[in-house]
Enzyme design. Sequence first.
Site, mmCIF file in Angstrom:
data_model
loop_
_atom_site.group_PDB
_atom_site.id
_atom_site.type_symbol
_atom_site.label_atom_id
_atom_site.label_comp_id
_atom_site.label_asym_id
_atom_site.label_seq_id
_atom_site.Cartn_x
_atom_site.Cartn_y
_atom_site.Cartn_z
ATOM 1 N N HIS A 126 88.579 -26.430 7.510
ATOM 2 C CA HIS A 126 88.469 -26.171 6.072
ATOM 3 C C HIS A 126 88.980 -27.323 5.221
ATOM 4 O O HIS A 126 89.314 -27.113 4.059
ATOM 5 C CB HIS A 126 89.189 -24.857 5.717
ATOM 6 C CG HIS A 126 88.503 -23.638 6.258
ATOM 7 N ND1 HIS A 126 89.084 -22.385 6.273
ATOM 8 C CD2 HIS A 126 87.267 -23.472 6.804
ATOM 9 C CE1 HIS A 126 88.240 -21.523 6.809
ATOM 10 N NE2 HIS A 126 87.139 -22.153 7.148
ATOM 11 N N CYS A 134 85.445 -37.362 -4.676
ATOM 12 C CA CYS A 134 84.815 -37.564 -5.981
ATOM 13 C C CYS A 134 83.627 -36.617 -6.153
ATOM 14 O O CYS A 134 82.814 -36.446 -5.246
ATOM 15 C CB CYS A 134 84.347 -39.010 -6.126
ATOM 16 S SG CYS A 134 83.588 -39.294 -7.741
ATOM 17 N N CYS A 157 85.482 -44.453 -10.133
ATOM 18 C CA CYS A 157 84.210 -44.454 -10.877
ATOM 19 C C CYS A 157 84.306 -43.604 -12.154
ATOM 20 O O CYS A 157 83.317 -43.420 -12.839
ATOM 21 C CB CYS A 157 83.066 -43.955 -9.993
ATOM 22 S SG CYS A 157 82.963 -42.155 -9.841
ATOM 23 N N THR A 195 95.529 -15.631 12.278
ATOM 24 C CA THR A 195 94.343 -15.557 11.407
ATOM 25 C C THR A 195 93.810 -14.134 11.385
ATOM 26 O O THR A 195 93.829 -13.440 12.409
ATOM 27 C CB THR A 195 93.223 -16.535 11.820
ATOM 28 O OG1 THR A 195 92.076 -16.319 10.972
ATOM 29 C CG2 THR A 195 92.806 -16.404 13.272
ATOM 30 N N ALA A 238 104.178 -15.787 14.673
ATOM 31 C CA ALA A 238 103.840 -17.002 15.431
ATOM 32 C C ALA A 238 105.082 -17.800 15.831
ATOM 33 O O ALA A 238 105.238 -18.166 16.997
ATOM 34 C CB ALA A 238 102.898 -17.864 14.593
HETATM 35 P P1 OAD Z 1 94.571 -14.612 6.185
HETATM 36 O O1 OAD Z 1 95.546 -14.528 5.076
HETATM 37 O O2 OAD Z 1 93.246 -13.982 6.014
HETATM 38 O O3 OAD Z 1 95.214 -13.994 7.492
HETATM 39 C C1 OAD Z 1 96.491 -14.323 7.880
HETATM 40 C C2 OAD Z 1 96.769 -13.608 9.177
HETATM 41 O O4 OAD Z 1 98.062 -14.018 9.634
HETATM 42 C C3 OAD Z 1 96.806 -12.093 9.068
HETATM 43 O O5 OAD Z 1 96.050 -11.521 10.127
HETATM 44 C C4 OAD Z 1 98.286 -11.731 9.230
HETATM 45 O O6 OAD Z 1 98.479 -10.506 9.934
HETATM 46 C C5 OAD Z 1 98.785 -12.892 10.068
HETATM 47 N N1 OAD Z 1 100.197 -13.242 9.881
HETATM 48 C C6 OAD Z 1 100.997 -13.060 8.812
HETATM 49 N N2 OAD Z 1 102.210 -13.561 9.044
HETATM 50 C C7 OAD Z 1 102.189 -14.070 10.301
HETATM 51 C C8 OAD Z 1 103.141 -14.743 11.128
HETATM 52 N N3 OAD Z 1 104.366 -15.012 10.704
HETATM 53 N N4 OAD Z 1 102.747 -15.116 12.370
HETATM 54 C C9 OAD Z 1 101.488 -14.862 12.813
HETATM 55 N N5 OAD Z 1 100.561 -14.249 12.075
HETATM 56 C C10 OAD Z 1 100.893 -13.856 10.837
HETATM 57 O O7 OAD Z 1 94.443 -16.190 6.547
HETATM 58 P P2 OAD Z 1 93.308 -16.902 7.391
HETATM 59 O O8 OAD Z 1 92.841 -16.066 8.505
HETATM 60 O O9 OAD Z 1 93.802 -18.268 7.677
HETATM 61 O O10 OAD Z 1 89.743 -20.177 3.303
HETATM 62 O O11 OAD Z 1 92.158 -17.006 6.315
HETATM 63 C C11 OAD Z 1 90.980 -17.698 6.629
HETATM 64 C C12 OAD Z 1 90.470 -18.416 5.413
HETATM 65 O O12 OAD Z 1 90.367 -17.502 4.333
HETATM 66 C C13 OAD Z 1 91.387 -19.489 4.873
HETATM 67 O O13 OAD Z 1 91.219 -20.733 5.525
HETATM 68 C C14 OAD Z 1 91.028 -19.559 3.443
HETATM 69 C C15 OAD Z 1 90.986 -18.091 3.165
HETATM 70 O O14 OAD Z 1 90.301 -17.695 2.052
HETATM 71 C C16 OAD Z 1 89.397 -20.767 2.150
HETATM 72 O O15 OAD Z 1 90.172 -20.960 1.238
HETATM 73 C C17 OAD Z 1 87.967 -21.185 2.128
#
Ligand code: OAD
Length: 253
Positions: A126, A134, A157, A195, A238
Site C-alpha cells: 500500500h 507529484c 514542477c 490484519t 503481535a
Molecule cells: P485493520 O484495522 O482493518 O485490522 C487490524 C487488525 O489487527 C484487526 O483484525 C485487529 O483485530 C488486529 N489487531 C489489533 N491490535 C492488534 C495487536 N496488538 N496485535 C495483532 N493484531 C492486532 O487494519 P488492516 O488489516 O491493516 O488501507 O487494514 C487493511 C487496509 O485497510 C489498510 O492498509 C488501510 C485500511 O483502510 C488503506 O488505507 C488503503
Amino acid sequence: MSLPTEAGDLEAFLSSAKSICVLTGAGVSQESGVPTFRGADGLWRKFRAEDLATPEAFARDPLLVWEWYAWRRELIHRAQPNAAHMALVELEDRIAAQPGGRFTLLTQNVDGLHERAGSRNVIRLHGSIWRLRCTRCDTEREDRAVPLDPFPPRCACSALLRPGVVWFGEPLPEREWAQAAQAAAQADLFLVVGTSALVQPAASLPLIAKQNRARLVEINPDPTPLSDLADCVVRGKAAETLGKLRKASEPRP
Ligand code: OAD
C-alpha cells in the site's frame, strides 16, 4: 519456557519452514501506539475513508487530506518498532542464513516500522507515508520531514504532491503485487499478523499460499475471515506473541 499450545504449534511450524511469507497489517504496529483502522480505537471509526483516503477526496479537498496524513506522519514519527517488528527481523535473519531459505515480508502498513526495525525483504503493498508523488509529472521522492515545509508539499514542477500511498479505488503497484503473489505461491509457511483481512487484493494472498499447500498461521486477538482456514491460530497480540517466541528461541544457559 512453556508456551500455550497454539504458540507451541507456531514455534514448531517456524522451525521446520524454509520458505516463509508474512503478511502484516495495522495490528502489528498497534503496540507501537499507531492506531489500527477497524479496531476499537480504529481510524475508520472516527473518520470516513471516503473523505480522506480516495483520489476523489484528494481532488475535492487536498488540504484536508494532507492535514490528516501530516497528523499520521507525526504520530508515526514518534513511534518505535515493537517486539513484533524485531521478531520478524530475527526470523528473516535466521531463514535467510539457511541454504535455500526464503523470507518475504508483505505489508499493508505505510508506516515504515518494519524497515526501521531492520527488515530487508519488505514488499510494501500500500505504499509509504514517507514517499510523496507529484500529481502532474509522477515524480516520486522520499521525504521524512515532520512537519512538512512547505505545506501542502509541492513538486519542483510546482504541482501539488500527494502521499505515496494506495487509496481506495486505486490499483496496487504492479511490480509489488506480482512479487507478493509469487512469494505467496512459493511459501511453505504463510504467517498473517494483525490484519482484519478485509481489504482486497491483499487479503487474497493467504489464499494463494494455501492453494499452493502452504501452512497458514494467524496471529490476531480477534477472529477474521481467514481464521477458519488457518492451520494454527494464536489469539494474541503481535508483540506479545512474537516477543515470547523470541524469548523461547534464545539459547539456554
Ligand atoms: P485493520 O484495522 O482493518 O485490522 C487490524 C487488525 O489487527 C484487526 O483484525 C485487529 O483485530 C488486529 N489487531 C489489533 N491490535 C492488534 C495487536 N496488538 N496485535 C495483532 N493484531 C492486532 O487494519 P488492516 O488489516 O491493516 O488501507 O487494514 C487493511 C487496509 O485497510 C489498510 O492498509 C488501510 C485500511 O483502510 C488503506 O488505507 C488503503
